[in-house]
Design an enzyme around this catalytic site. Structure first.
Site, PDB file in Angstrom:
ATOM      1  N   CYS A  51     -57.192   1.794  32.391  1.00  0.00           N
ATOM      2  CA  CYS A  51     -58.193   2.370  31.305  1.00  0.00           C
ATOM      3  C   CYS A  51     -58.053   3.980  31.136  1.00  0.00           C
ATOM      4  O   CYS A  51     -58.721   4.517  30.410  1.00  0.00           O
ATOM      5  CB  CYS A  51     -59.539   1.824  31.192  1.00  0.00           C
ATOM      6  SG  CYS A  51     -59.332   0.111  30.730  1.00  0.00           S
ATOM      7  N   HIS A  99     -64.070   6.564  27.481  1.00  0.00           N
ATOM      8  CA  HIS A  99     -63.281   5.380  27.189  1.00  0.00           C
ATOM      9  C   HIS A  99     -64.090   4.426  27.049  1.00  0.00           C
ATOM     10  O   HIS A  99     -65.395   4.286  27.629  1.00  0.00           O
ATOM     11  CB  HIS A  99     -62.757   4.955  28.818  1.00  0.00           C
ATOM     12  CG  HIS A  99     -62.341   3.553  28.950  1.00  0.00           C
ATOM     13  ND1 HIS A  99     -61.307   3.141  28.079  1.00  0.00           N
ATOM     14  CD2 HIS A  99     -62.620   2.717  29.840  1.00  0.00           C
ATOM     15  CE1 HIS A  99     -61.181   1.770  28.320  1.00  0.00           C
ATOM     16  NE2 HIS A  99     -61.995   1.484  29.219  1.00  0.00           N
ATOM     17  N   ASN A 109     -62.195  -2.842  23.671  1.00  0.00           N
ATOM     18  CA  ASN A 109     -61.484  -2.006  24.708  1.00  0.00           C
ATOM     19  C   ASN A 109     -60.021  -2.263  24.511  1.00  0.00           C
ATOM     20  O   ASN A 109     -59.444  -3.229  24.986  1.00  0.00           O
ATOM     21  CB  ASN A 109     -61.840  -2.537  26.250  1.00  0.00           C
ATOM     22  CG  ASN A 109     -61.354  -1.623  27.417  1.00  0.00           C
ATOM     23  OD1 ASN A 109     -60.561  -0.658  26.972  1.00  0.00           O
ATOM     24  ND2 ASN A 109     -61.902  -1.927  28.507  1.00  0.00           N
TER      25      ASN A 109
END
Ligand code: ACO
Length: 347
Positions: free
Chosen positions: A116, A256, A286
């Site tokens: 990520c 993020h 996500n």
């Protein structure tokens, strides 16, 4: 340093058309819309259903939108960096596949694996090629087809992830706009908390690895949550302190998008209100390496030259970091993207 900074001068994206809502997931696993929204902030995510299309396809489409916006010929791109943990294959790299599909005949490049934090790490890596004078146009792409490594019978992970791609173009700037500072970390001691164990040289594909589910993403959510909250908030506060930035100086936090509660904690530590936080986790979940550039795409029309942005990420590895950017162009020259205009028309 040459006195040249690396500025983002355009952004682009690709989102698969198919949506997977929380109601769809309620049919697959024992979960509820209420649980997912209250624990994560996610309402739906996009899924690339076509089995013949994968990460390189999404990355290429994102790059095409960026190049078309600025009327840049692919041959002008000299470096392509693709952040991904779901490459089409181990090799050739996704960067090679994108280069060929785009016809970027003068480019070199490679993939970056940092889960990520991938886009953040790729952005700061690309910036070094610009700052050194070696590159003039660096395409930094974050792309992941997470649906290919998510176990849709595991309610603790399948609700979190979505597919997507987005990218930014880095070009030299001599007036101090662009990437100003960054702090990045890795910690392999925590490798087992968030990983995909199968498919590599340690656990090559076999009937056993498939039976054991080793080709799916594994996450110990509660433990990762604790590290992520502290890691992302600390590093964001530190980048502000060491550059004497206050909450008033920051136009946007670009976090993020893993969990709304982690993002809220980071904003609190930075002393900024929710109106200064880019948040689209509700719509896309996500998307791993794509979350940060997808935010830049969704907010581009609101960004003005000189705006201070703090980018912050935390991911598997662990990997984490924050960057301070001084935005280099007036985003109001671009219309609200079609996918957002459709959203406000429907609401
Ligand atoms: N629906 C309903 N109940 C669920 C679900 C679900 N989808 N998932 C878990 N539960 C249950 C659990 O079984 C548990 O039940 P129990 O108390 O009876 O055992 C309960 O809900 C609480 O589970 P927790 O795991 O403690 O839930 P938590 O509040 O921690 O939320 C989450 C889980 C959303 C995964 C959170 O831990 C999180 O966001 N973690 C960090 C994610 C992150 O930042 N990852 C890094 C980036 S990702 C990358 O790098 C690829």
């Amino acid at each position: 340093m040459t006195g040249i900074t690396a500025a983002i001068t355009s952004v682009g994206h690709y989102l698969p058309p198919d949506r997977m809502t929380n109601a769809d997931l309620e049919k697959l696993v024992d979960t509820s819309d209420e649980w997912i929204v209250s624990r994560t902030g996610i309402s739906e995510r996009r899924v690339l259903r076509d089995p013949d299309k994968a990460t390189a396809y999404m990355a290429t489409e994102a790059a095409r939108t960026l190049l078309a916006k600025r009327n840049i010929d692919p041959s002008e791109i000299d470096t392509i960096l693709v952040a991904t943990v779901t490459p089409d294959m181990f090799f050739p790299s996704t960067a090679c596949l994108v280069q060929a599909e785009l016809g970027a005949t003068n480019a070199w490049g490679f993939d970056i694996s940092a889960a990520c934090s991938g886009f953040l790490f790729a952005l700061t890596t690309g910036a070094r090629f610009i700052e050194s004078g070696r590159s003039k146009k660096v395409l930094v792409i974050g792309a992941d087809k997470m649906s290919t490594i998510v176990d849709y019978s595991d309610r603790t992970t399948c609700i979190l992830f979505g597919d997507g791609a987005a990218c930014a173009l880095l070009e030299p700037d001599e007036d101090g706009y662009g990437l100003r500072d960054y702090i990045e970390h890795i910690d392999g001691e925590q490798k087992d908390l968030l990983c995909m164990k199968g498919g590599g040289s340690l656990n090559p594909p076999s009937h056993n690895t498939i039976d054991a589910g080793l080709h799916f993403l594994h996450q110990e959510g509660r433990a990762v949550f604790k590290y992520a909250v502290t890691g992302m908030a600390d590093v964001s506060a530190r980048i502000m302190e060491r550059n004497n930035l206050t909450g008033d100086d920051v136009r946007y936090l670009v976090p993020h998008q893993a969990n709304l509660r982690i993002i809220d904690a980071t904003a609190r530590r930075m002393g900024i209100g929710s109106e200064k936080v880019m948040l689209n986790i509700e719509r896309y979940g996500n998307t791993t390496a794509a979350t940060i550039p997808l935010c830049l795409v969704d907010w581009e029309h609101e960004l003005r030259r000189g705006d201070n942005l703090v980018l912050a990420a935390f991911g598997g590895g662990f990997t984490w970091g924050a960057a301070w950017l001084r935005w280099a162009y007036d985003g109001s020259v671009y219309p609200i993207p079609e996918h957002l205009a459709a959203l406000s028309a429907n609401s």
